[in-house]
Design a protein around this motif. Structure first.
Motif, short mmCIF file in Angstrom:
data_model
loop_
_atom_site.label_atom_id
_atom_site.label_comp_id
_atom_site.label_asym_id
_atom_site.label_seq_id
_atom_site.Cartn_x
_atom_site.Cartn_y
_atom_site.Cartn_z
N ALA A 1 35.06 38.09 44.18
CA ALA A 1 33.73 38.42 44.70
C ALA A 1 32.84 37.18 44.78
CB ALA A 1 33.09 39.49 43.82
N GLU A 2 32.91 36.35 43.78
CA GLU A 2 32.10 35.13 43.77
C GLU A 2 32.50 34.20 44.91
OE1 GLU A 2 32.53 33.43 39.92
OE2 GLU A 2 31.51 35.11 38.90
N ARG A 3 33.80 34.11 45.15
CA ARG A 3 34.26 33.26 46.26
C ARG A 3 33.86 33.85 47.60
NH1 ARG A 3 34.65 28.32 47.79
NH2 ARG A 3 36.12 28.07 49.52
N CYS A 4 33.90 35.18 47.73
CA CYS A 4 33.42 35.83 48.96
C CYS A 4 31.98 35.49 49.24
CB CYS A 4 33.57 37.35 48.83
SG CYS A 4 35.27 37.97 48.94
N ARG A 5 31.15 35.54 48.20
CA ARG A 5 29.73 35.25 48.38
C ARG A 5 29.54 33.82 48.86
NH1 ARG A 5 24.98 37.18 47.36
NH2 ARG A 5 25.79 39.02 46.30
N ALA A 6 30.27 32.89 48.28
CA ALA A 6 30.12 31.49 48.66
C ALA A 6 30.53 31.27 50.12
CB ALA A 6 30.96 30.61 47.74
#
Length: 304
Positions: free
Chosen positions: A293-298
């Protein structure tokens, strides 16, 4: 702790997979075990708990009973909590090892997934991400059935029990042939396009959205062609078969078949689509899913 009332964690794992696949045979194939082992595990659970977990439908697979659905929820919670405890004990170096099942809305997959997976491979090389692409309506089913823990999707046709973390809001644009009379305009009104041939992105819920932006304004689009393929739609536009409405814009305006597509903003106040990371509200996401999820946001934020 592997035994509680004669129930093992392995039996719970087998039960979960049967519930997800609605078949003893398919579950056994996924787990690389004999079907007899899977059926024995389910039979043992039913005997120990004194309940029926599945309704057997001749030639149509298995469906969960009400108590089966309850056990499925609690079994997933138990295994997720156990996995998180083991990750914590193992320390940070082992926190992001192992499999993660992800489902992605197919039209946005080529725009975000490559960069997302590249970043995860760099930062968490022990993470094994298994990605399935699906259309709207199917994404929520993958989450609800447990076939995927987390999703990257538009906020379309997701159930009430699914939580969303909004990453971006994307407005549609008019995709026009390079020689179109409005290709050089700063923006285009939907009323100026309604009578022209339209090439519709023909996917569940997406088609309703695109038709709806016209009908909400008392307009009726002139749909001449339909395709479930994003690139086919672009190629048709580039060859001057009509215009389309799209959301994602590729890095190049060229198409597979040659020619180019011009993206012109829509002047009307059209409701945007939200790009979200989604997961079941009843399940706390694992650290692996949170890393995704964090990588998706970035990536989505960087894409603008």
């Amino acid at each position: 702790m592997d035994q509680l009332r004669g129930i093992s964690l392995t039996q719970l794992r087998y039960f979960i997979r049967v519930a997800e696949r609605e078949s003893m045979t398919r579950a056994a194939e996924d787990l690389f075990v004999a079907q007899s082992a899977v059926s024995s595990a389910v039979a043992h659970l039913e005997k120990e708990l004194g309940v029926q977990l599945f309704i057997r439908r001749h030639a149509k697979g298995l469906i969960l009973t009400a108590v089966g659905k309850e056990l499925l929820l609690r079994a997933r919670q138990t295994l997720t909590a156990l996995a998180e405890s083991l990750e914590s004990i193992a320390g940070e170096s082992q926190a992001f090892w192992g499999p993660l099942s992800v489902v992605c809305f197919s039209p946005i997959a080529p725009f975000y997934l490559p960069a997302i997976l590249a970043g995860l491979k760099r930062d968490h090389p022990g993470l094994e991400v298994n990605v399935t692409e699906a259309v709207a309506g199917e994404v929520g089913e993958y989450l609800e059935s447990g076939r995927a823990e987390v999703a990257l999707t538009y906020d379309l046709a997701l159930g009430d029990g699914i939580g969303r973390d909004v990453l971006a809001e994307i407005r549609p644009y008019a995709a026009l042939p390079a020689g179109h009379r409005l290709a050089g305009a700063d923006s285009v009104r939907l009323a100026d396009l309604a009578d022209e041939p339209m090439i519709l992105v023909d996917l569940p819920y997406s088609r309703d959205y695109f038709i709806g932006v016209f009908t909400e304004r008392g307009l009726q689009p002139n749909v001449q062609y339909r395709s479930s393929s994003y690139e086919t739609v672009r190629a048709m536009v580039a060859q001057d078969h009509g215009y389309s409405l799209l959301h994602q814009r590729p890095a190049t305006d060229s198409t597979y078949a040659g020619g180019s597509v011009v993206a012109v903003p829509i002047a009307d106040d059209v409701v945007p689509l939200r790009v979200v990371v989604a997961a079941l509200q009843s399940m706390r996401m694992s650290r692996r899913a949170n890393a995704f999820a964090e990588r998706c946001r970035a990536v989505v934020t960087a894409a603008g």
